[in-house]
Design a protein around this motif. Sequence first.
Motif, PDB file in Angstrom:
ATOM      1  N   GLU A 141       0.823  -1.215   0.000  1.00 56.47           N
ATOM      2  CA  GLU A 141       0.000   0.000   0.000  1.00 56.47           C
ATOM      3  C   GLU A 141       0.853   1.260   0.000  1.00 56.47           C
ATOM      4  O   GLU A 141       0.442   2.285  -0.545  1.00 56.47           O
ATOM      5  CB  GLU A 141      -0.932   0.013   1.206  1.00 56.47           C
ATOM      6  CG  GLU A 141      -2.066  -0.971   1.114  1.00 56.47           C
ATOM      7  CD  GLU A 141      -2.896  -1.045   2.394  1.00 56.47           C
ATOM      8  OE1 GLU A 141      -2.590  -0.323   3.368  1.00 56.47           O
ATOM      9  OE2 GLU A 141      -3.850  -1.848   2.414  1.00 56.47           O
ATOM     10  N   SER A 142       2.023   1.193   0.609  1.00 56.20           N
ATOM     11  CA  SER A 142       2.890   2.376   0.687  1.00 56.20           C
ATOM     12  C   SER A 142       3.482   2.739  -0.671  1.00 56.20           C
ATOM     13  O   SER A 142       3.890   3.876  -0.891  1.00 56.20           O
ATOM     14  CB  SER A 142       4.021   2.154   1.691  1.00 56.20           C
ATOM     15  OG  SER A 142       5.058   1.360   1.128  1.00 56.20           O
ATOM     16  N   GLY A 143       3.558   1.745  -1.569  1.00 54.86           N
ATOM     17  CA  GLY A 143       4.146   1.985  -2.881  1.00 54.86           C
ATOM     18  C   GLY A 143       5.663   1.972  -2.889  1.00 54.86           C
ATOM     19  O   GLY A 143       6.289   2.155  -3.923  1.00 54.86           O
ATOM     20  N   ASP A 144       6.282   1.719  -1.735  1.00 57.47           N
ATOM     21  CA  ASP A 144       7.737   1.694  -1.626  1.00 57.47           C
ATOM     22  C   ASP A 144       8.232   0.311  -2.029  1.00 57.47           C
ATOM     23  O   ASP A 144       7.898  -0.693  -1.399  1.00 57.47           O
ATOM     24  CB  ASP A 144       8.155   2.016  -0.191  1.00 57.47           C
ATOM     25  CG  ASP A 144       9.636   2.239  -0.047  1.00 57.47           C
ATOM     26  OD1 ASP A 144      10.420   1.527  -0.696  1.00 57.47           O
ATOM     27  OD2 ASP A 144      10.019   3.142   0.719  1.00 57.47           O
ATOM     28  N   LYS A 145       9.044   0.240  -3.065  1.00 57.03           N
ATOM     29  CA  LYS A 145       9.536  -1.042  -3.584  1.00 57.03           C
ATOM     30  C   LYS A 145      10.841  -1.493  -2.922  1.00 57.03           C
ATOM     31  O   LYS A 145      11.264  -2.627  -3.095  1.00 57.03           O
ATOM     32  CB  LYS A 145       9.747  -0.956  -5.107  1.00 57.03           C
ATOM     33  CG  LYS A 145       8.505  -0.539  -5.877  1.00 57.03           C
ATOM     34  CD  LYS A 145       7.392  -1.539  -5.718  1.00 57.03           C
ATOM     35  CE  LYS A 145       6.188  -1.135  -6.542  1.00 57.03           C
ATOM     36  NZ  LYS A 145       4.964  -1.730  -6.122  1.00 57.03           N
ATOM     37  N   ALA A 146      11.485  -0.632  -2.156  1.00 50.26           N
ATOM     38  CA  ALA A 146      12.779  -0.971  -1.552  1.00 50.26           C
ATOM     39  C   ALA A 146      12.645  -2.090  -0.527  1.00 50.26           C
ATOM     40  O   ALA A 146      13.534  -2.931  -0.410  1.00 50.26           O
ATOM     41  CB  ALA A 146      13.405   0.262  -0.917  1.00 50.26           C
ATOM     42  N   TRP A 147      11.544  -2.122   0.219  1.00 49.72           N
ATOM     43  CA  TRP A 147      11.364  -3.167   1.223  1.00 49.72           C
ATOM     44  C   TRP A 147      11.323  -4.537   0.557  1.00 49.72           C
ATOM     45  O   TRP A 147      12.030  -5.453   0.963  1.00 49.72           O
ATOM     46  CB  TRP A 147      10.091  -2.916   2.034  1.00 49.72           C
ATOM     47  CG  TRP A 147       9.829  -3.990   3.036  1.00 49.72           C
ATOM     48  CD1 TRP A 147      10.395  -4.112   4.273  1.00 49.72           C
ATOM     49  CD2 TRP A 147       8.957  -5.119   2.880  1.00 49.72           C
ATOM     50  NE1 TRP A 147       9.923  -5.246   4.897  1.00 49.72           N
ATOM     51  CE2 TRP A 147       9.038  -5.876   4.059  1.00 49.72           C
ATOM     52  CE3 TRP A 147       8.116  -5.554   1.866  1.00 49.72           C
ATOM     53  CZ2 TRP A 147       8.309  -7.046   4.256  1.00 49.72           C
ATOM     54  CZ3 TRP A 147       7.389  -6.718   2.057  1.00 49.72           C
ATOM     55  CH2 TRP A 147       7.487  -7.448   3.235  1.00 49.72           C
ATOM     56  N   ALA A 148      10.500  -4.691  -0.466  1.00 49.10           N
ATOM     57  CA  ALA A 148      10.376  -5.976  -1.164  1.00 49.10           C
ATOM     58  C   ALA A 148      11.701  -6.379  -1.817  1.00 49.10           C
ATOM     59  O   ALA A 148      12.054  -7.557  -1.840  1.00 49.10           O
ATOM     60  CB  ALA A 148       9.260  -5.921  -2.201  1.00 49.10           C
ATOM     61  N   ALA A 149      12.450  -5.412  -2.323  1.00 43.50           N
ATOM     62  CA  ALA A 149      13.750  -5.712  -2.918  1.00 43.50           C
ATOM     63  C   ALA A 149      14.715  -6.243  -1.858  1.00 43.50           C
ATOM     64  O   ALA A 149      15.501  -7.158  -2.122  1.00 43.50           O
ATOM     65  CB  ALA A 149      14.327  -4.468  -3.590  1.00 43.50           C
ATOM     66  N   GLY A 150      14.650  -5.703  -0.664  1.00 35.58           N
ATOM     67  CA  GLY A 150      15.488  -6.191   0.432  1.00 35.58           C
ATOM     68  C   GLY A 150      15.128  -7.616   0.831  1.00 35.58           C
ATOM     69  O   GLY A 150      16.006  -8.431   1.116  1.00 35.58           O
ATOM     70  N   ILE A 151      13.838  -7.930   0.827  1.00 33.09           N
ATOM     71  CA  ILE A 151      13.391  -9.284   1.139  1.00 33.09           C
ATOM     72  C   ILE A 151      13.858 -10.238   0.035  1.00 33.09           C
ATOM     73  O   ILE A 151      14.327 -11.350   0.313  1.00 33.09           O
ATOM     74  CB  ILE A 151      11.862  -9.349   1.297  1.00 33.09           C
ATOM     75  CG1 ILE A 151      11.382  -8.402   2.402  1.00 33.09           C
ATOM     76  CG2 ILE A 151      11.400 -10.781   1.570  1.00 33.09           C
ATOM     77  CD1 ILE A 151      11.939  -8.654   3.767  1.00 33.09           C
TER      78      ILE A 151
END
Length: 135
Positions: free
Chosen positions: A113-123
């Motif tokens: 929902e936040s639209g931030d893709k950096a978190w998913a890339a870190g995972i």
Amino acid sequence: MGTWDTGHFDNDSAADFSWKVDEAPEAEREAVLREVLTFAAETSDYLDSDDGAFAVAAAALVASQCPGGEAVTTAYGPKKPLPVLTPELRPLAVRALDGVLGENSELHELWDESGDKAWAAGIARLKEVLSAATG
């Protein structure tokens, strides 16, 4: 959820988990990681954001001992050293991260929902390191 950045320990829940790891006797620290990883990997119910954050932090600690893994140097990670972790935690951590990224995960939902893709890339990076080390 008190979150200040996309890193694996950049939220209140992960910082609390680090404290729990530090408070455990050294011989029990691996069991603390195993418990949260198993819960995230095996739950078929909705995975709340705290449990998801615990699993991500635990997976980051496991990955830190893998070839190509990054050391946990954040001030919000555990202060006390971990014992050498058994390699069997690696595939468990991958399954836990799959749960965190699943459709029944509040943490994934919040980041999506936040639209931030950096978190998913870190995972995704954690999963790459853990998968490569698994064989």
